[in-house]
Design a protein around this motif. Structure first.
Motif, PDB file in Angstrom:
ATOM      1  N   SER A 102     -76.918 -42.729  -7.647  1.00 53.77           N
ATOM      2  CA  SER A 102     -76.872 -42.164  -9.003  1.00 53.77           C
ATOM      3  C   SER A 102     -76.223 -40.784  -8.994  1.00 53.77           C
ATOM      4  O   SER A 102     -75.388 -40.471  -9.851  1.00 53.77           O
ATOM      5  CB  SER A 102     -78.294 -42.047  -9.573  1.00 53.77           C
ATOM      6  OG  SER A 102     -78.903 -43.309  -9.695  1.00 53.77           O
ATOM      7  N   PHE A 130     -75.229 -52.377 -12.844  1.00 56.53           N
ATOM      8  CA  PHE A 130     -76.579 -51.893 -12.571  1.00 56.53           C
ATOM      9  C   PHE A 130     -76.803 -50.703 -13.488  1.00 56.53           C
ATOM     10  O   PHE A 130     -75.967 -49.807 -13.566  1.00 56.53           O
ATOM     11  CB  PHE A 130     -76.721 -51.481 -11.108  1.00 56.53           C
ATOM     12  CG  PHE A 130     -78.136 -51.159 -10.743  1.00 56.53           C
ATOM     13  CD1 PHE A 130     -79.056 -52.168 -10.520  1.00 56.53           C
ATOM     14  CD2 PHE A 130     -78.558 -49.850 -10.654  1.00 56.53           C
ATOM     15  CE1 PHE A 130     -80.372 -51.874 -10.209  1.00 56.53           C
ATOM     16  CE2 PHE A 130     -79.873 -49.550 -10.339  1.00 56.53           C
ATOM     17  CZ  PHE A 130     -80.783 -50.564 -10.117  1.00 56.53           C
ATOM     18  N   PRO A 131     -77.927 -50.667 -14.209  1.00 62.25           N
ATOM     19  CA  PRO A 131     -78.023 -49.741 -15.346  1.00 62.25           C
ATOM     20  C   PRO A 131     -77.901 -48.267 -14.994  1.00 62.25           C
ATOM     21  O   PRO A 131     -77.455 -47.482 -15.828  1.00 62.25           O
ATOM     22  CB  PRO A 131     -79.387 -50.073 -15.951  1.00 62.25           C
ATOM     23  CG  PRO A 131     -80.096 -50.928 -14.972  1.00 62.25           C
ATOM     24  CD  PRO A 131     -79.071 -51.578 -14.133  1.00 62.25           C
ATOM     25  N   THR A 132     -78.266 -47.866 -13.797  1.00 58.40           N
ATOM     26  CA  THR A 132     -78.194 -46.437 -13.501  1.00 58.40           C
ATOM     27  C   THR A 132     -76.775 -45.919 -13.680  1.00 58.40           C
ATOM     28  O   THR A 132     -76.561 -44.789 -14.107  1.00 58.40           O
ATOM     29  CB  THR A 132     -78.738 -46.119 -12.087  1.00 58.40           C
ATOM     30  OG1 THR A 132     -79.317 -44.810 -12.099  1.00 58.40           O
ATOM     31  CG2 THR A 132     -77.681 -46.219 -11.010  1.00 58.40           C
ATOM     32  N   TYR A 135     -76.360 -45.178 -17.325  1.00 60.12           N
ATOM     33  CA  TYR A 135     -77.140 -43.997 -17.742  1.00 60.12           C
ATOM     34  C   TYR A 135     -76.452 -42.706 -17.270  1.00 60.12           C
ATOM     35  O   TYR A 135     -76.361 -41.717 -17.996  1.00 60.12           O
ATOM     36  CB  TYR A 135     -78.547 -44.009 -17.130  1.00 60.12           C
ATOM     37  CG  TYR A 135     -79.389 -45.245 -17.344  1.00 60.12           C
ATOM     38  CD1 TYR A 135     -79.210 -46.096 -18.438  1.00 60.12           C
ATOM     39  CD2 TYR A 135     -80.410 -45.568 -16.441  1.00 60.12           C
ATOM     40  CE1 TYR A 135     -80.010 -47.224 -18.615  1.00 60.12           C
ATOM     41  CE2 TYR A 135     -81.216 -46.684 -16.618  1.00 60.12           C
ATOM     42  CZ  TYR A 135     -81.011 -47.514 -17.694  1.00 60.12           C
ATOM     43  OH  TYR A 135     -81.806 -48.617 -17.863  1.00 60.12           O
ATOM     44  N   ILE A 136     -76.009 -42.730 -16.038  1.00 58.96           N
ATOM     45  CA  ILE A 136     -75.401 -41.524 -15.467  1.00 58.96           C
ATOM     46  C   ILE A 136     -74.020 -41.291 -16.082  1.00 58.96           C
ATOM     47  O   ILE A 136     -73.643 -40.141 -16.358  1.00 58.96           O
ATOM     48  CB  ILE A 136     -75.312 -41.654 -13.935  1.00 58.96           C
ATOM     49  CG1 ILE A 136     -76.723 -41.701 -13.315  1.00 58.96           C
ATOM     50  CG2 ILE A 136     -74.486 -40.525 -13.342  1.00 58.96           C
ATOM     51  CD1 ILE A 136     -77.478 -40.404 -13.304  1.00 58.96           C
ATOM     52  N   PHE A 174     -74.782 -56.911 -10.096  1.00 56.82           N
ATOM     53  CA  PHE A 174     -76.058 -57.017  -9.366  1.00 56.82           C
ATOM     54  C   PHE A 174     -76.878 -58.217  -9.814  1.00 56.82           C
ATOM     55  O   PHE A 174     -77.739 -58.685  -9.080  1.00 56.82           O
ATOM     56  CB  PHE A 174     -76.877 -55.738  -9.562  1.00 56.82           C
ATOM     57  CG  PHE A 174     -77.601 -55.660 -10.870  1.00 56.82           C
ATOM     58  CD1 PHE A 174     -76.925 -55.355 -12.046  1.00 56.82           C
ATOM     59  CD2 PHE A 174     -78.970 -55.898 -10.939  1.00 56.82           C
ATOM     60  CE1 PHE A 174     -77.594 -55.292 -13.261  1.00 56.82           C
ATOM     61  CE2 PHE A 174     -79.639 -55.843 -12.151  1.00 56.82           C
ATOM     62  CZ  PHE A 174     -78.955 -55.537 -13.319  1.00 56.82           C
TER      63      PHE A 174
ATOM     64  N   PRO B 252     -80.042 -38.688 -15.463  1.00 54.11           N
ATOM     65  CA  PRO B 252     -81.020 -39.692 -15.885  1.00 54.11           C
ATOM     66  C   PRO B 252     -80.845 -41.001 -15.120  1.00 54.11           C
ATOM     67  O   PRO B 252     -80.403 -42.005 -15.672  1.00 54.11           O
ATOM     68  CB  PRO B 252     -80.716 -39.849 -17.382  1.00 54.11           C
ATOM     69  CG  PRO B 252     -79.236 -39.596 -17.468  1.00 54.11           C
ATOM     70  CD  PRO B 252     -78.921 -38.567 -16.400  1.00 54.11           C
ATOM     71  N   TRP B 254     -81.952 -44.379 -12.818  1.00 47.85           N
ATOM     72  CA  TRP B 254     -82.812 -45.511 -13.205  1.00 47.85           C
ATOM     73  C   TRP B 254     -84.272 -45.327 -12.844  1.00 47.85           C
ATOM     74  O   TRP B 254     -85.135 -45.853 -13.524  1.00 47.85           O
ATOM     75  CB  TRP B 254     -82.261 -46.817 -12.646  1.00 47.85           C
ATOM     76  CG  TRP B 254     -82.474 -47.055 -11.177  1.00 47.85           C
ATOM     77  CD1 TRP B 254     -81.950 -46.353 -10.141  1.00 47.85           C
ATOM     78  CD2 TRP B 254     -83.270 -48.095 -10.598  1.00 47.85           C
ATOM     79  NE1 TRP B 254     -82.362 -46.884  -8.949  1.00 47.85           N
ATOM     80  CE2 TRP B 254     -83.166 -47.965  -9.185  1.00 47.85           C
ATOM     81  CE3 TRP B 254     -84.039 -49.141 -11.121  1.00 47.85           C
ATOM     82  CZ2 TRP B 254     -83.829 -48.824  -8.307  1.00 47.85           C
ATOM     83  CZ3 TRP B 254     -84.691 -50.003 -10.230  1.00 47.85           C
ATOM     84  CH2 TRP B 254     -84.587 -49.830  -8.841  1.00 47.85           C
TER      85      TRP B 254
END
Lengths: 407, 407
Positions: A102, A130-132, A135-136, A174, B252, B254
């Protein structure tokens, strides 16, 4: 033993007998379970325990502060970067290890946004990633005054344009195991004058990446999946040599300084990939990773890829042969050029099925709400394991009440 | 034996005999050297080796992915935060462990700037601090549209005003060992409506910090100095409870999400200190730190502080008694309320003197160009060690040609 079990077992035995990577398995701590979760946490290379004992007892316990020089702690981020570089197709001097994935996504996306310049105000991001990463990337966009545009990776070539600063894409999805077209997307992004940033978490160590060959701009990846570096092992950052002089990190920590021990109030970035460093490196985790990378000595990534495809082909073949009709649907592409090293099966009863599978010695994982995920690590998963995993899955599907999956 | 050696040795023996913390020393791997560099890298608590062997062999090697739940890996950042909290005077729920100090400075300064609001456009930063804080604060200011104002910590109360968003100050100066007035500076910053962010790297584990008692807003610190967590061990972030709901992290990741395994595309921050988390926690380093913290069981930070001051007083007394006239000058304040747990001596021949000292078994460190730095770790440094260090220093100063230091 009834057909098709006998014939697929025979086929597994034949494939295992031909497997040039089979000998790598003895390097790992494994037991009677079939471990198909190496795409989440790679198994322990057995020799790592001894190496870490030496790091703790002698390097930290006896040499203490001297180890920063004498045991090579200070230069570990670059040295381990050079061990990873050939695994992702990077020439020396472009990979540095440290921080989490991240944090490296943040460095890479901010740096890419700055390299692209203020006229370009959009950052494209793989909406299926992959959601991170999303978000980042959102934070990176917000903090560089740009707008985030989430989209499917396949839509990047059509969406990229004169306003695009950078595109962040995950090499392998993923969830589904879909392999995205790194050469094609990179070329399209660059043709529009933007930078291509790749997340290699689910591809590095499972297939050839070819960062230099395909002219990737920036990349990040974790080391605890197919690279077996240990739980939460440090991630890595690739900065193509042509971008290093302009790489303007949002996290200019002291260890990325040109002369860190001068401890001057002004920041002057080091040359090369070192400017991707931030704080004091996390030595215990980092040296466990370094040791774990020994399992790659003499291993060809082409052989890894060939075995990976053979394993996932064979697993799909066994599942088709064994599983009760209509209970699972593969989300993983059939075409080799679109497949990573995992198989994802949609199943309405996925939570209970995975729990039961694990209890019966086949370890995959669940991706909520309805995905059974099976990772195939060519260094330690064999064809007999694969046949057994499919067979136990079929038994579990028979035992767990269910219904045909709506696709 | 001539005076003053005999009398100071007798005094050392008497002080050691009264030392209620003396028994802690046996918990550490130490040898015949006098280790006065625990303010750079704390010594190894001996039991950590066994704990890490179990983490690697059993938790990673045998349980593998199951350890995220069954071995408590997932919750390690908060759990270890709760172990650190009482050492820095924080009630539960406000400290989370992970990432490097530099990365945590970034989170804290950006979050403070956002909490203060857009009308406040200045960030004050301790110009004498460990430089990474200044480098990172500069980036945080740049990325939040604010202006960085470097100044001496003592000037913060006069400089803070309606334009100030936050002030970042190091509790103890890494070079001189000066302890800054955390209660007074915090009160002055808050009286102006700004937020006080403290870096505790050189104070936590050496003296009472009192984060809650003094109403600090945000704080960061490393764990590899007086907390003995291991080389590059993960840092920690303190977010006062009243700021948690508004803590808007620039990173932010995960694991700071309210429901990380839902893997939703949108970010919703977790409650509490958890929202300071970013990526997958670095388990090997983190669990070594957790184990290392056992040495604090039953230890009072007031006793640590009393011994720390007694050690540094005694070292200064011995240096004055033994050292050749005019060769070293203390940069460390005499007043207890202005002193951390180290003594810094300016010496024109510092590089050669420190090299010789280390070769003779007294391990301090050099801060270029001319500072000899000696850290006193109350858990494992005794008074006889301290007398010996001063005595060997005097011998080295006699043997290394030099001149009186210009102050």
């Amino acid at each position: 033993m009834s057909e098709p079990y006998a014939s697929l077992r025979e086929k597994a035995a034949a494939l295992d007998a031909q497997d040039e990577l089979a000998k790598q398995r003895e390097l790992f701590a494994l037991d009677e379970a079939v471990y198909l979760d190496g795409n989440s946490l790679g198994a322990l290379p057995r020799h790592v325990a001894g190496r870490l004992a030496d790091v703790i007892t002698r390097e930290w316990g006896e040499l203490r502060i001297r180890s920063w020089d004498e045991s090579g702690w200070w230069t570990a981020p670059e040295r381990i970067g050079e061990r990873i570089a050939p695994l992702v197709g990077a020439a020396p001097g472009q990979v540095v290890v440290g921080d989490s994935t991240s944090v490296n996504v943040f460095k890479a996306v901010v740096a890419a946004a700055r390299l692209a310049g203020e006229d370009r105000d959009e950052i494209l991001v793989d909406a299926t990633t992959f959601p991170t990463d999303g978000y980042i990337a959102e934070s990176a966009a917000r903090m560089t005054g740009k707008r985030l545009v989430p989209l499917a990776p396949g839509d990047v070539p059509a969406a990229v344009g004169p306003r695009t600063a950078a595109a962040l894409v995950n090499h392998v999805d993923f969830r589904t195991g879909r392999l995205h077209d790194l050469p094609g997307i990179t070329a399209a992004v660059q043709a529009a004058g933007a930078l291509a940033v790749w997340d290699l978490c689910h591809s590095a160590g499972a297939l050839p990446v070819g960062l230099d060959a395909h002219g990737v701009d920036l990349a990040v990846g974790c080391t605890y999946k197919y690279l077996n570096g240990g739980p939460g092992a440090p991630a890595y950052l690739y900065v193509a040599e042509r971008h290093q002089a302009g790489f303007d990190s949002p996290l200019p920590g002291w260890t990325g300084h040109r002369d860190p021990f001068a401890m001057t109030p002004g920041y002057t970035a080091a040359d090369g990939a070192t400017r991707g460093r931030v704080g004091t490196p996390d030595i215990l985790s980092m040296l466990a990773l370094e040791s774990a990378l020994d399992v790659w000595d003499g291993v060809s990534m082409d052989a890894v890829r060939a075995k990976s495809l053979a394993l996932t082909d064979f697993f799909l073949e066994c599942v088709r042969a064994y599983a009760p009709e209509g209970r699972v649907t593969s989300l993983t592409p059939e075409a080799h050029e679109e497949r990573g090293s995992q198989v994802a099966l949609r199943c309405a009863e996925a939570p209970q099925v995975m729990e039961t599978l694990i209890a019966r010695g086949v370890v995959g994982d669940l991706r909520r709400p309805d995905v059974l995920r099976f990772g195939f690590t060519p260094l330690y998963v064999g064809f007999a394991d694969t046949e057994r995993a499919a067979r136990v899955l079929a038994e579990v599907l028979t035992d767990v009440p269910g219904q045909a999956t709506a696709v």
